[in-house]
Design an enzyme around this catalytic site. Structure first.
Site, PDB file in Angstrom:
ATOM      1  N   GLU A  60       5.063   3.367  -6.633  1.00  0.00           N
ATOM      2  CA  GLU A  60       6.024   2.337  -6.235  1.00  0.00           C
ATOM      3  C   GLU A  60       6.204   2.503  -4.741  1.00  0.00           C
ATOM      4  O   GLU A  60       6.807   3.470  -4.293  1.00  0.00           O
ATOM      5  CB  GLU A  60       7.331   2.527  -7.019  1.00  0.00           C
ATOM      6  CG  GLU A  60       8.167   1.265  -7.059  1.00  0.00           C
ATOM      7  CD  GLU A  60       9.181   1.224  -5.949  1.00  0.00           C
ATOM      8  OE1 GLU A  60       8.839   0.644  -4.886  1.00  0.00           O
ATOM      9  OE2 GLU A  60      10.272   1.756  -6.137  1.00  0.00           O
TER      10      GLU A  60
ATOM     11  N   GLU B 104       1.652   4.629   2.909  1.00  0.00           N
ATOM     12  CA  GLU B 104       0.720   5.581   3.512  1.00  0.00           C
ATOM     13  C   GLU B 104       0.525   6.808   2.613  1.00  0.00           C
ATOM     14  O   GLU B 104      -0.609   7.192   2.295  1.00  0.00           O
ATOM     15  CB  GLU B 104       1.335   5.984   4.851  1.00  0.00           C
ATOM     16  CG  GLU B 104       0.457   6.747   5.762  1.00  0.00           C
ATOM     17  CD  GLU B 104       1.280   7.305   6.934  1.00  0.00           C
ATOM     18  OE1 GLU B 104       2.446   6.880   7.131  1.00  0.00           O
ATOM     19  OE2 GLU B 104       0.746   8.175   7.619  1.00  0.00           O
TER      20      GLU B 104
ATOM     21  N   GLU C  10       7.188  -2.637   7.190  1.00  0.00           N
ATOM     22  CA  GLU C  10       8.449  -2.265   6.536  1.00  0.00           C
ATOM     23  C   GLU C  10       9.294  -1.477   7.541  1.00  0.00           C
ATOM     24  O   GLU C  10       8.877  -0.417   8.004  1.00  0.00           O
ATOM     25  CB  GLU C  10       8.148  -1.396   5.313  1.00  0.00           C
ATOM     26  CG  GLU C  10       9.387  -1.072   4.512  1.00  0.00           C
ATOM     27  CD  GLU C  10       9.092  -0.307   3.234  1.00  0.00           C
ATOM     28  OE1 GLU C  10       8.286   0.634   3.275  1.00  0.00           O
ATOM     29  OE2 GLU C  10       9.663  -0.671   2.190  1.00  0.00           O
TER      30      GLU C  10
ATOM     31  N   CYS D 242      13.312  -0.446  -0.798  1.00  0.00           N
ATOM     32  CA  CYS D 242      11.913  -0.901  -0.799  1.00  0.00           C
ATOM     33  C   CYS D 242      11.825  -2.402  -1.070  1.00  0.00           C
ATOM     34  O   CYS D 242      10.942  -3.082  -0.569  1.00  0.00           O
ATOM     35  CB  CYS D 242      11.105  -0.115  -1.814  1.00  0.00           C
ATOM     36  SG  CYS D 242      11.894   0.006  -3.407  1.00  0.00           S
TER      37      CYS D 242
ATOM     38  N   GLY E 127       1.366   7.036  -0.519  1.00  0.00           N
ATOM     39  CA  GLY E 127       0.857   6.553  -1.808  1.00  0.00           C
ATOM     40  C   GLY E 127      -0.663   6.483  -1.810  1.00  0.00           C
ATOM     41  O   GLY E 127      -1.318   6.880  -2.778  1.00  0.00           O
TER      42      GLY E 127
ATOM     43  N   SER F  44       6.395   5.845   0.738  1.00  0.00           N
ATOM     44  CA  SER F  44       5.669   4.985   1.672  1.00  0.00           C
ATOM     45  C   SER F  44       4.268   4.649   1.162  1.00  0.00           C
ATOM     46  O   SER F  44       3.659   5.432   0.425  1.00  0.00           O
ATOM     47  CB  SER F  44       5.566   5.666   3.031  1.00  0.00           C
ATOM     48  OG  SER F  44       4.827   6.855   2.904  1.00  0.00           O
TER      49      SER F  44
ATOM     50  N   LYS G 237      10.021  16.496  -7.434  1.00  0.00           N
ATOM     51  CA  LYS G 237      10.261  16.873  -6.029  1.00  0.00           C
ATOM     52  C   LYS G 237      11.127  15.831  -5.333  1.00  0.00           C
ATOM     53  O   LYS G 237      10.695  14.705  -5.116  1.00  0.00           O
ATOM     54  CB  LYS G 237       8.955  17.019  -5.248  1.00  0.00           C
ATOM     55  CG  LYS G 237       9.244  17.711  -3.908  1.00  0.00           C
ATOM     56  CD  LYS G 237       8.233  17.449  -2.834  1.00  0.00           C
ATOM     57  CE  LYS G 237       8.554  16.329  -1.899  1.00  0.00           C
ATOM     58  NZ  LYS G 237       9.719  16.503  -1.025  1.00  0.00           N
TER      59      LYS G 237
HETATM   60  P1  NDP Z   1       7.307   9.375   2.335  1.00  0.00           P
HETATM   61  O1  NDP Z   1       6.407   8.486   1.581  1.00  0.00           O
HETATM   62  O2  NDP Z   1       6.715  10.384   3.251  1.00  0.00           O
HETATM   63  O3  NDP Z   1       8.259  10.174   1.328  1.00  0.00           O
HETATM   64  C1  NDP Z   1       8.377   9.963  -0.048  1.00  0.00           C
HETATM   65  C2  NDP Z   1       8.251  11.279  -0.815  1.00  0.00           C
HETATM   66  O4  NDP Z   1       6.921  11.782  -0.716  1.00  0.00           O
HETATM   67  C3  NDP Z   1       9.135  12.391  -0.260  1.00  0.00           C
HETATM   68  O5  NDP Z   1       9.574  13.204  -1.313  1.00  0.00           O
HETATM   69  C4  NDP Z   1       8.172  13.129   0.641  1.00  0.00           C
HETATM   70  O6  NDP Z   1       8.572  14.425   0.922  1.00  0.00           O
HETATM   71  C5  NDP Z   1       6.915  13.104  -0.201  1.00  0.00           C
HETATM   72  N1  NDP Z   1       5.686  13.334   0.553  1.00  0.00           N
HETATM   73  C6  NDP Z   1       5.464  13.221   1.888  1.00  0.00           C
HETATM   74  N2  NDP Z   1       4.177  13.494   2.187  1.00  0.00           N
HETATM   75  C7  NDP Z   1       3.567  13.791   1.019  1.00  0.00           C
HETATM   76  C8  NDP Z   1       2.229  14.160   0.664  1.00  0.00           C
HETATM   77  N3  NDP Z   1       1.266  14.247   1.578  1.00  0.00           N
HETATM   78  N4  NDP Z   1       1.952  14.383  -0.636  1.00  0.00           N
HETATM   79  C9  NDP Z   1       2.902  14.274  -1.574  1.00  0.00           C
HETATM   80  N5  NDP Z   1       4.181  13.938  -1.295  1.00  0.00           N
HETATM   81  C10 NDP Z   1       4.524  13.697  -0.020  1.00  0.00           C
HETATM   82  O7  NDP Z   1       8.337   8.497   3.121  1.00  0.00           O
HETATM   83  P2  NDP Z   1       9.132   8.910   4.458  1.00  0.00           P
HETATM   84  O8  NDP Z   1      10.317   9.628   4.036  1.00  0.00           O
HETATM   85  O9  NDP Z   1       8.257   9.616   5.434  1.00  0.00           O
HETATM   86  O10 NDP Z   1       9.500   7.494   5.062  1.00  0.00           O
HETATM   87  C11 NDP Z   1       8.555   6.807   5.902  1.00  0.00           C
HETATM   88  C12 NDP Z   1       8.566   5.335   5.630  1.00  0.00           C
HETATM   89  O11 NDP Z   1       8.189   5.107   4.296  1.00  0.00           O
HETATM   90  C13 NDP Z   1       9.934   4.688   5.749  1.00  0.00           C
HETATM   91  O12 NDP Z   1      10.209   4.306   7.036  1.00  0.00           O
HETATM   92  C14 NDP Z   1       9.801   3.517   4.828  1.00  0.00           C
HETATM   93  O13 NDP Z   1       9.214   2.450   5.506  1.00  0.00           O
HETATM   94  C15 NDP Z   1       8.862   4.003   3.762  1.00  0.00           C
HETATM   95  N6  NDP Z   1       9.565   4.427   2.535  1.00  0.00           N
HETATM   96  C16 NDP Z   1       9.514   3.599   1.466  1.00  0.00           C
HETATM   97  C17 NDP Z   1      10.176   3.944   0.313  1.00  0.00           C
HETATM   98  C18 NDP Z   1      10.158   3.060  -0.867  1.00  0.00           C
HETATM   99  O14 NDP Z   1      10.981   3.227  -1.756  1.00  0.00           O
HETATM  100  N7  NDP Z   1       9.249   2.135  -0.941  1.00  0.00           N
HETATM  101  C19 NDP Z   1      10.983   5.159   0.212  1.00  0.00           C
HETATM  102  C20 NDP Z   1      10.928   5.992   1.380  1.00  0.00           C
HETATM  103  C21 NDP Z   1      10.255   5.603   2.486  1.00  0.00           C
HETATM  104  P3  NDP Z   1       9.494  14.691   2.205  1.00  0.00           P
HETATM  105  O15 NDP Z   1      10.740  13.942   2.035  1.00  0.00           O
HETATM  106  O16 NDP Z   1       9.720  16.123   2.131  1.00  0.00           O
HETATM  107  O17 NDP Z   1       8.679  14.267   3.387  1.00  0.00           O
END
Ligand code: NDP
Length: 492
Positions: free
Chosen positions: A271, A252, A402, A305, A254, A250, A197
């Site tokens: 991760e 959260e 972050e 990240c 995770g 994120s 996904k």
């Molecule tokens: P998310 O953790 O929400 O997104 C990461 C992936 O998880 C996306 O594909 C997202 O889908 C999916 N996802 C969201 N909610 C769920 C769920 N309940 N169950 C399963 N999968 C889910 O990150 P955000 O895009 O909301 O970013 C928010 C913050 O997270 C950022 O500001 C940053 O601080 C951090 N972040 C960290 C990353 C890293 O590599 N460490 C990468 C991205 C964000 P969808 O995109 O459709 O919401």
């Protein structure tokens, strides 16, 4: 509102001279109006009947529509992956499996320019980075894991490695194709099939990758791609048909996933976020360190990240280093991601821009001093100036949370012990950087830092042969290198 400082002392005016535009050809990528789901080797319409628009963050224009996969769609994809696993993918000779991976790697190289443009259009990152970092590394991951496919028993001597089955993989928007490669390449090399996904805001290169799979003749169902928002990810996590879950995103989400999988026989790797310290000692080569600091936090708009978002400077060099850093910031070019001169592109989404803006405002309210170079921002799109905070206390939100944007918090230290204490004073533990000319000090520091990756006299260097992953709230499990195979295997 942020005070835009005119210029650091002695810094050149940023617009003393300008680069002529050097746009990459946009029409090298043909974007369709709509992309369906990639299930069982075919592109299909979603049973949910729902679609949503994908917006270019640099122009706010709608680029295309993409399917919103519902529960039934996710189950169909998992079913297709299970079928492909049982029908032979896990059983074909490892050398044959390797051939598919090599083929994918070569096609990624052949189509690199098209994919790089797609990545920059859909996600906002500068073409210089998608062209020189994301694409070469994505191909390198497939080449690297292709090499392991028929050598698994040598990677794990005296153990008999076996594939797990269906790997569910959820990836973020900061390195869409590269994260796809980090996930899919080791999974396939180990004989698993995949349901991936992509993030809601960056599905384009994943859909183009579906085409790469077809071009490589990959058997149907070995790779399946379900687009959608967080709910699609949620269905994938809850599916009873998965054997493995790999998540990057994120902390959260995770944690949510970890709770959801508790008690189930699903192997998990997470991760998550980071708040890396980039530590500069007074014996470091300062100009080199400045380049590393800039690369550490302004690369990919800070949507990284492992970004070096906290700069720890030894007090004795604070002023000269800050002067050099501000001068360098004033030369960064912010703007059109498709311009080959651009250093800092667009913020990935309106939501992320709001989050950065809110955190930066909190930094000012808590008492930190902001510096932003003068630069013209395009009228449309989502943009944020490269930002630097001084006078930061460790307790401030900008030093703890972050931000995932081009925002650096500068702190100081006097002794190596203090540097270690401050570097480790975070809930995260993904990466760190050390700048010093003393090898012994590097080793002393590395032993004491709670970070999965520590770079010495460099930053943000990636290599498929090297494991990557975190401690504490940055998650667990490793991706890359021989270590990256283990999460996709079971042992007899
Ligand atoms: P998310 O953790 O929400 O997104 C990461 C992936 O998880 C996306 O594909 C997202 O889908 C999916 N996802 C969201 N909610 C769920 C769920 N309940 N169950 C399963 N999968 C889910 O990150 P955000 O895009 O909301 O970013 C928010 C913050 O997270 C950022 O500001 C940053 O601080 C951090 N972040 C960290 C990353 C890293 O590599 N460490 C990468 C991205 C964000 P969808 O995109 O459709 O919401």
């Amino acid at each position: 509102m942020a005070q835009v400082e005119k210029r650091p002392s002695g810094a050149p005016a940023p617009l003393d001279w300008e680069y002529a535009p050097a746009p990459e050809a946009r029409d090298i990528v043909r974007i369709r109006d709509r992309y369906g789901l990639f299930v069982g080797g075919e592109e299909v319409d979603p049973r949910s009947g729902e679609w949503f628009p994908s917006i270019s963050p640099s122009s706010e224009e709608q680029l295309f529509e993409v399917a919103q996969a519902g529960k039934e769609d996710v189950e169909l994809a998992v079913h297709a992956a299970r079928g492909a696993f049982d029908d032979g993918w896990s059983g074909i000779s490892p050398a044959e499996r390797a051939k598919y991976l090599f083929r994918i790697a070569r096609i990624l190289q052949e189509r690199a320019r098209e994919l790089a443009v797609a990545e920059s259009l859909d996600g906002g990152k500068p073409i210089r980075e998608s062209r020189d970092v994301d694409l070469p590394l994505a191909a390198a991951h497939f080449f690297y894991y292709a090499g392991w496919a028929d050598k698994l028993e040598y990677a794990f001597p005296q153990r008999t490695p076996k594939p797990l089955g269906v790997a569910a993989q959820i990836i973020p928007w900061n390195f869409p194709l590269l994260m796809l490669a980090w996930k899919i390449a080791p999974a396939l090399a180990c004989g698993n099939t995949v349901v991936l996904k992509p993030a809601e805001t960056t599905p384009l290169t994943a859909m183009l990758f579906a085409d790469v799979c077809r071009q490589a003749g990959l058997p149907p169902g070995v790779v399946n791609i379900v687009t959608g928002d967080g709910s699609t990810g949620g269905y994938l996590v809850k599916s009873e048909g998965i054997d493995k879950l790999a998540f990057t995103g994120s902390t959260e989400v995770g944690k949510l996933i970890q709770r959801e999988l508790a008690g189930r026989e699903v192997k998990l790797t997470l991760e998550l976020g980071g708040k890396a310290a980039n530590i500069v000692f007074d014996d470091a080569a300062l100009d080199q360190a400045v380049e590393g600091i800039v690369n550490g936090i302004y690369f990919n708009q800070g949507h990284v990240c492992c970004a070096g978002s906290r700069l720890l400077v030894q007090e004795s060099i604070y002023e000269p280093l800050l002067d050099k850093l501000k001068r360098r910031l004033s030369t960064l070019r912010v703007g059109d991601p498709l311009d080959k001169n651009t250093d800092v592109g667009a913020i990935n989404s309106k939501a992320q821009l709001d989050r950065i803006t809110e955190l930066v405002a909190s930094g000012e309210e808590e008492g930190a001093e902001i510096y932003q170079p003068e630069c013209r921002l395009p009228e449309r799109g989502y943009w944020f100036r490269p930002t630097l905070f001084t006078n930061v206390a460790q307790s401030y939100r900008i030093a703890q949370e972050e931000i995932f944007g081009p925002v650096l918090s500068v702190l100081t230290f006097r002794t190596p012990e203090e540097a270690v204490e401050k570097a480790n004073n975070t809930a995260f533990g993904l990466s760190a950087g050390i700048w010093t000319e003393k090898g012994s000090r590097i080793l002393w520091m590395v032993e004491r830092m709670r970070a999965g990756v520590v770079w010495a006299n460099t930053f943000n260097r990636f290599d498929p042969t090297s494991p990557f992953g975190g401690y504490k709230e940055s998650g667990f499990g490793r991706e890359g290198g021989r270590h990256g195979l283990e999460p996709y295997l079971t042992f007899e």
